[in-house]
Design a protein around this motif. Structure first.
Motif, PDB file in Angstrom:
ATOM      1  N   THR A 159       0.798  -1.234   0.000  1.00  0.00           N
ATOM      2  CA  THR A 159       0.000   0.000   0.000  1.00  0.00           C
ATOM      3  C   THR A 159       0.825   1.275   0.000  1.00  0.00           C
ATOM      4  OG1 THR A 159      -0.172  -0.073   2.430  1.00  0.00           O
ATOM      5  CG2 THR A 159      -1.941  -1.127   1.160  1.00  0.00           C
ATOM      6  N   GLN A 160       2.097   1.200   0.383  1.00  0.00           N
ATOM      7  CA  GLN A 160       2.921   2.400   0.451  1.00  0.00           C
ATOM      8  C   GLN A 160       3.707   2.585  -0.845  1.00  0.00           C
ATOM      9  OE1 GLN A 160       2.881   4.711   2.844  1.00  0.00           O
ATOM     10  NE2 GLN A 160       1.330   3.527   3.951  1.00  0.00           N
ATOM     11  N   PRO A 161       3.903   3.829  -1.279  1.00  0.00           N
ATOM     12  CA  PRO A 161       4.679   4.065  -2.508  1.00  0.00           C
ATOM     13  C   PRO A 161       6.109   3.555  -2.365  1.00  0.00           C
ATOM     14  CG  PRO A 161       3.501   6.055  -1.814  1.00  0.00           C
ATOM     15  CD  PRO A 161       3.393   5.076  -0.681  1.00  0.00           C
ATOM     16  N   ALA A 162       6.670   3.113  -3.479  1.00  0.00           N
ATOM     17  CA  ALA A 162       8.072   2.698  -3.528  1.00  0.00           C
ATOM     18  C   ALA A 162       8.896   3.812  -4.157  1.00  0.00           C
ATOM     19  CB  ALA A 162       8.221   1.406  -4.319  1.00  0.00           C
ATOM     20  N   LEU A 163      10.199   3.744  -3.971  1.00  0.00           N
ATOM     21  CA  LEU A 163      11.093   4.767  -4.515  1.00  0.00           C
ATOM     22  C   LEU A 163      11.410   4.457  -5.972  1.00  0.00           C
ATOM     23  CD1 LEU A 163      12.890   7.276  -3.962  1.00  0.00           C
ATOM     24  CD2 LEU A 163      14.735   5.659  -3.421  1.00  0.00           C
ATOM     25  N   GLY A 164      11.172   5.418  -6.851  1.00  0.00           N
ATOM     26  CA  GLY A 164      11.564   5.270  -8.239  1.00  0.00           C
ATOM     27  C   GLY A 164      10.858   4.147  -8.965  1.00  0.00           C
ATOM     28  N   SER A 165       9.651   3.807  -8.549  1.00  0.00           N
ATOM     29  CA  SER A 165       8.938   2.708  -9.191  1.00  0.00           C
ATOM     30  C   SER A 165       7.483   2.736  -8.759  1.00  0.00           C
ATOM     31  CB  SER A 165       9.570   1.364  -8.825  1.00  0.00           C
ATOM     32  OG  SER A 165       9.468   1.138  -7.432  1.00  0.00           O
ATOM     33  N   ARG A 166       6.696   1.957  -9.455  1.00  0.00           N
ATOM     34  CA  ARG A 166       5.325   1.706  -9.032  1.00  0.00           C
ATOM     35  C   ARG A 166       5.074   0.210  -9.132  1.00  0.00           C
ATOM     36  NH1 ARG A 166       2.553   1.544 -13.946  1.00  0.00           N
ATOM     37  NH2 ARG A 166       3.752   2.472 -15.669  1.00  0.00           N
ATOM     38  N   ARG A 167       4.049  -0.267  -8.452  1.00  0.00           N
ATOM     39  CA  ARG A 167       3.838  -1.705  -8.322  1.00  0.00           C
ATOM     40  C   ARG A 167       2.475  -2.100  -8.876  1.00  0.00           C
ATOM     41  NH1 ARG A 167       4.838  -1.846  -3.453  1.00  0.00           N
ATOM     42  NH2 ARG A 167       6.984  -2.575  -3.459  1.00  0.00           N
ATOM     43  N   LEU A 168       2.468  -3.142  -9.706  1.00  0.00           N
ATOM     44  CA  LEU A 168       1.243  -3.779 -10.174  1.00  0.00           C
ATOM     45  C   LEU A 168       1.124  -5.123  -9.463  1.00  0.00           C
ATOM     46  CD1 LEU A 168       1.669  -3.134 -14.020  1.00  0.00           C
ATOM     47  CD2 LEU A 168       0.502  -1.689 -12.340  1.00  0.00           C
ATOM     48  N   THR A 169      -0.075  -5.468  -9.007  1.00  0.00           N
ATOM     49  CA  THR A 169      -0.236  -6.678  -8.201  1.00  0.00           C
ATOM     50  C   THR A 169      -1.446  -7.482  -8.659  1.00  0.00           C
ATOM     51  OG1 THR A 169      -1.457  -5.375  -6.551  1.00  0.00           O
ATOM     52  CG2 THR A 169       0.885  -5.752  -6.133  1.00  0.00           C
ATOM     53  N   TRP A 170      -1.331  -8.803  -8.479  1.00  0.00           N
ATOM     54  CA  TRP A 170      -2.407  -9.723  -8.846  1.00  0.00           C
ATOM     55  C   TRP A 170      -2.546 -10.798  -7.776  1.00  0.00           C
ATOM     56  CZ3 TRP A 170       1.349  -7.952 -12.104  1.00  0.00           C
ATOM     57  CH2 TRP A 170       0.941  -7.230 -13.236  1.00  0.00           C
ATOM     58  N   LEU A 171      -3.770 -11.225  -7.537  1.00  0.00           N
ATOM     59  CA  LEU A 171      -4.078 -12.284  -6.580  1.00  0.00           C
ATOM     60  C   LEU A 171      -4.770 -13.419  -7.318  1.00  0.00           C
ATOM     61  CD1 LEU A 171      -4.360 -13.315  -3.597  1.00  0.00           C
ATOM     62  CD2 LEU A 171      -6.570 -12.110  -3.547  1.00  0.00           C
ATOM     63  N   ALA A 172      -4.270 -14.624  -7.144  1.00  0.00           N
ATOM     64  CA  ALA A 172      -4.894 -15.815  -7.717  1.00  0.00           C
ATOM     65  C   ALA A 172      -5.678 -16.543  -6.632  1.00  0.00           C
ATOM     66  CB  ALA A 172      -3.843 -16.738  -8.325  1.00  0.00           C
ATOM     67  N   THR A 173      -6.926 -16.877  -6.931  1.00  0.00           N
ATOM     68  CA  THR A 173      -7.775 -17.584  -5.968  1.00  0.00           C
ATOM     69  C   THR A 173      -8.306 -18.867  -6.588  1.00  0.00           C
ATOM     70  OG1 THR A 173      -9.649 -16.218  -6.688  1.00  0.00           O
ATOM     71  CG2 THR A 173      -8.478 -15.516  -4.703  1.00  0.00           C
ATOM     72  N   ALA A 174      -8.539 -19.847  -5.736  1.00  0.00           N
ATOM     73  CA  ALA A 174      -9.133 -21.105  -6.165  1.00  0.00           C
ATOM     74  C   ALA A 174     -10.633 -20.914  -6.376  1.00  0.00           C
ATOM     75  CB  ALA A 174      -8.855 -22.187  -5.127  1.00  0.00           C
ATOM     76  N   ALA A 175     -11.292 -21.961  -6.865  1.00  0.00           N
ATOM     77  CA  ALA A 175     -12.715 -21.866  -7.192  1.00  0.00           C
ATOM     78  C   ALA A 175     -13.550 -21.423  -6.005  1.00  0.00           C
ATOM     79  CB  ALA A 175     -13.205 -23.208  -7.731  1.00  0.00           C
ATOM     80  N   GLU A 176     -13.149 -21.869  -4.809  1.00  0.00           N
ATOM     81  CA  GLU A 176     -13.926 -21.510  -3.615  1.00  0.00           C
ATOM     82  C   GLU A 176     -13.510 -20.170  -3.023  1.00  0.00           C
ATOM     83  OE1 GLU A 176     -10.304 -23.748  -2.139  1.00  0.00           O
ATOM     84  OE2 GLU A 176     -11.647 -23.770  -3.878  1.00  0.00           O
ATOM     85  N   GLY A 177     -12.560 -19.475  -3.677  1.00  0.00           N
ATOM     86  CA  GLY A 177     -12.156 -18.146  -3.241  1.00  0.00           C
ATOM     87  C   GLY A 177     -10.920 -18.089  -2.374  1.00  0.00           C
ATOM     88  N   ALA A 178     -10.321 -19.230  -2.048  1.00  0.00           N
ATOM     89  CA  ALA A 178      -9.120 -19.241  -1.204  1.00  0.00           C
ATOM     90  C   ALA A 178      -7.919 -18.714  -1.980  1.00  0.00           C
ATOM     91  CB  ALA A 178      -8.833 -20.652  -0.708  1.00  0.00           C
TER      92      ALA A 178
END
Length: 333
Positions: free
Chosen positions: A49-68
């Motif tokens: 959640t906090q900014p990084a120095l000299g960069s930005r962050r893209l993020t992805w979450l993978a979940t199973a069929a039941e949402g875990a």
């Protein structure tokens, strides 16, 4: 490729999403890196959640069929001049859900983002002989650098030896210390010394270079403070006012027992005076005196960085694991 996993891009990471991320990272770290402390939930939340120095962050979450949560991926997109070609990958899959295509699904998503971001180099780290190493090689990453990780138990270096090193100031130099942001009167000198890191060994990594100035070193300290960590710096200052070298230690939020070594550098014209050994010994002495909850320090060096490895071994650091840095050369768009 498994159809059970669903990949979701994270925009503004919620507390629940950060907790899911931590669940995956904790499971992955415990399986692949036994003995390596897992970041606590607060560290993960701050990282996401906090900014990084000299960069930005893209993020992805993978979940199973039941949402875990079963996997996570982050792409650090560098934005500083000299590194606009570069991105860095972090990818974890819960060991209980491996070999089902989740990692490949996440990496495919990341590679598509690299093309959108016009990146030509993607770098990633994996522990030697780990599933991450095999995964990287399977996807065509090439090994570009090997890092030797070392640990120093703060009670392992005899006090007399440490005092002798720390108290033996090379002629013409004095110590300066600060916590957090560099004092204004040293900011320009510190930035100039920071540029000495541009000649550190990086193997075959297409890492680029970064130009440091006073504003950038202040911004770096703010990023670290905003995520709840503490940065300690010890520097060697020459009689003419230039900063000849420095070492940095990071104390992660939560006051855990293991500190992390950040940069150690000596400006080329000041090398040959044992300044690296001196400032690192002074830092160890400070940790012992002022931070009794810290019992060990972890650092890493390129395996061909013979000089710094010798300094660390002289202080009592011992090797305990190795990491490979991989690079994937991406097609031009």
């Amino acid at each position: 490729m498994s159809k059970a996993a669903h990949v979701t891009p994270l925009q503004r990471v919620s507390v629940a999403e950060a907790a899911a991320w931590h669940h995956v990272v904790a499971a992955s770290t415990a399986h692949d890196l036994p003995g390596v402390p897992t970041p606590d939930p607060g560290q993960i939340h701050a990282q996401l959640t906090q900014p990084a120095l000299g960069s930005r962050r893209l993020t992805w979450l993978a979940t199973a069929a039941e949402g875990a949560p079963v996997g996570v991926a982050a792409l650090r997109v560098f934005t500083s001049p000299g590194q606009e070609h570069l991105a860095e990958l972090e990818l974890h899959v819960d060991p209980a859900h491996r070999r089902l295509g989740t990692g490949s699904l996440l990496l495919s998503t990341v590679l598509a983002a690299c093309l959108t971001e016009d990146r030509r180099s993607l770098i990633a780290a994996a522990a030697a002989d780990s599933p991450g190493e095999a995964f990287s090689e399977r996807w065509g990453f090439r090994r570009a650098l090997t890092l030797d990780h070392l640990i120093l138990g703060l009670d392992e270096q005899p006090e007399a030896d440490l005092l002798q090193i720390a108290d033996t100031a090379p002629a013409g130099y004095r110590l300066a210390r600060w916590t957090g942001t560099v004092p204004d009167e040293l900011a320009d000198a510190f930035a100039a010394a920071k540029n000495a890191m541009n000649d550190m060994p990086v193997g075959d990594l297409d890492y680029g270079s970064v130009a440091w100035d006073a504003d950038r070193v202040r911004a770096m300290a703010k990023v670290i403070a905003d995520r709840g960590d503490t940065l300690l710096t010890t520097a060697a200052v020459h009689d003419d006012g230039t900063m000849a070298g420095y070492t940095e230690i990071l104390l992660p939020q939560g006051s855990g027992p293991r500190a992390q070594q950040y940069d150690t550098a000596v400006v080329p014209v000041h090398r040959g005076h044992c300044l690296g050994l001196w400032v690192k010994a002074a830092m160890v002495r400070q940790l012992r005196a002022e931070h009794p909850g810290v019992v060990e320090v972890e650092t890493d060096n390129a395996d061909d960085n013979v000089h710094m490895l010798a300094v660390n071994h002289r202080l009592g650091f011992r090797s305990y694991r190795r990491t490979h840095e991989f690079q994937l050369d991406l097609p031009a768009t």
